[in-house]
Write an enzyme that holds these catalytic residues in place. Structure first.
Site, PDB file in Angstrom:
ATOM      1  N   ARG A   1       1.253   2.920  11.190  1.00  0.00           N
ATOM      2  CA  ARG A   1       2.341   3.226  10.246  1.00  0.00           C
ATOM      3  C   ARG A   1       1.927   4.221   9.179  1.00  0.00           C
ATOM      4  NH1 ARG A   1       2.959  -2.765   8.226  1.00  0.00           N
ATOM      5  NH2 ARG A   1       0.696  -2.448   8.295  1.00  0.00           N
TER       6      ARG A   1
ATOM      7  N   CYS B   1      -2.576  -4.146   4.467  1.00  0.00           N
ATOM      8  CA  CYS B   1      -3.487  -3.653   5.499  1.00  0.00           C
ATOM      9  C   CYS B   1      -3.978  -4.824   6.352  1.00  0.00           C
ATOM     10  CB  CYS B   1      -4.671  -2.946   4.841  1.00  0.00           C
ATOM     11  SG  CYS B   1      -5.971  -2.423   5.984  1.00  0.00           S
TER      12      CYS B   1
ATOM     13  N   ASP C   1      -4.120   2.271  10.969  1.00  0.00           N
ATOM     14  CA  ASP C   1      -2.793   1.661  11.104  1.00  0.00           C
ATOM     15  C   ASP C   1      -1.774   2.689  11.576  1.00  0.00           C
ATOM     16  OD1 ASP C   1      -0.108   0.640  10.323  1.00  0.00           O
ATOM     17  OD2 ASP C   1      -1.260  -1.005   9.440  1.00  0.00           O
TER      18      ASP C   1
ATOM     19  N   HIS D   1      -3.879   1.229   2.181  1.00  0.00           N
ATOM     20  CA  HIS D   1      -2.444   0.955   2.132  1.00  0.00           C
ATOM     21  C   HIS D   1      -2.208  -0.536   1.945  1.00  0.00           C
ATOM     22  CE1 HIS D   1      -1.999  -0.735   6.293  1.00  0.00           C
ATOM     23  NE2 HIS D   1      -3.081  -0.016   6.496  1.00  0.00           N
TER      24      HIS D   1
ATOM     25  N   CYS E   1      -6.779   4.647   6.990  1.00  0.00           N
ATOM     26  CA  CYS E   1      -6.750   3.517   7.917  1.00  0.00           C
ATOM     27  C   CYS E   1      -6.151   3.950   9.258  1.00  0.00           C
ATOM     28  CB  CYS E   1      -5.942   2.370   7.317  1.00  0.00           C
ATOM     29  SG  CYS E   1      -5.922   0.874   8.333  1.00  0.00           S
TER      30      CYS E   1
END
Length: 209
Positions: free
Chosen positions: A45, A100, A43, A97, A41
């Site tokens: 993080r 998400c 993302d 994750h 992803c």
């Protein structure tokens, strides 16, 4: 984030690498031979190299919203074909994750504009597993179960491709479905039964490689 700090951090990173190995960048420039293609992803993080504890050159990485493998997305298909057919990776990982944002957005009845066609693919995953998901009363648990099922369906999408089928038969390439737990930092192997998955779909998706 101060942009100038990025370049200062880069200088520190260079110095740290050279202090350990004076030929680090010379060796890095000679080419790459990763054994893993990681599809994760976007993302901020969830950084592939950090969570796996690997160095540059060890993993070929593709990231997009909600770690999707969509057959008409030329970006992910180009990455897949290059990694499998030219770099000869032996492992392809789809890593989602928990919590998400992309998966959560797909669960909301709301017009997301340009994201609509992308999120529709996640909604299709929900449709395929609606009975199981609707039986989960806790919203967060249902949300995170959809994260896991989305990883599973993206792995299935990988198995449908000619590149994966060819490499599986030629050298035993393996597909893996993982989830990263942001709360604990742990990588979780979903242990998807791929022989069963292959048996269920190859009658339709076998490309005769």
């Amino acid at each position: 984030m101060d942009i100038e700090k990025v370049f200062k951090n880069n200088e520190k990173w260079i110095a740290q690498k050279l202090s350990v190995d004076s030929n680090y960048f010379e060796n890095l420039s000679k080419g790459q031979s990763p054994d893993i293609l990681y599809i994760g992803c976007s993302d901020s993080r969830v950084t592939a190299e950090d969570l796996m504890g690997v160095e540059p050159g060890e993993v070929f990485v593709h990231r997009n919203i909600a770690n999707m493998v969509i057959s008409i997305d030329l970006n992910v298909m180009s990455v897949l074909n290059y990694a499998v057919r030219h770099l000869k990776v032996n492992h392809v990982v789809v890593c989602g994750h928990y919590f998400c944002g992309g998966v959560k957005a797909a669960m909301v009845a709301q017009d997301m504009g340009i994201l609509n066609p992308w999120l529709r693919n996640i909604r299709d995953v929900y449709r395929l597993h609606k009975e199981e998901l609707n039986s989960i009363t806790d919203e967060n648990q249902r949300y995170n179960r959809l994260v896991e099922l989305n990883v599973q369906e993206q792995c299935v999408n990988l198995i449908k491709t000619a590149a994966i089928q060819e490499a599986y038969k030629e050298r035993g390439l393996q597909v893996h479905g993982w989830v990263f737990d942001i709360h604990s930092g742990k990588l979780i192997d979903l242990k998807i039964d791929f022989p069963k998955v292959l048996k269920d779909i190859m009658e339709i998706y076998d490309l005769g490689q």
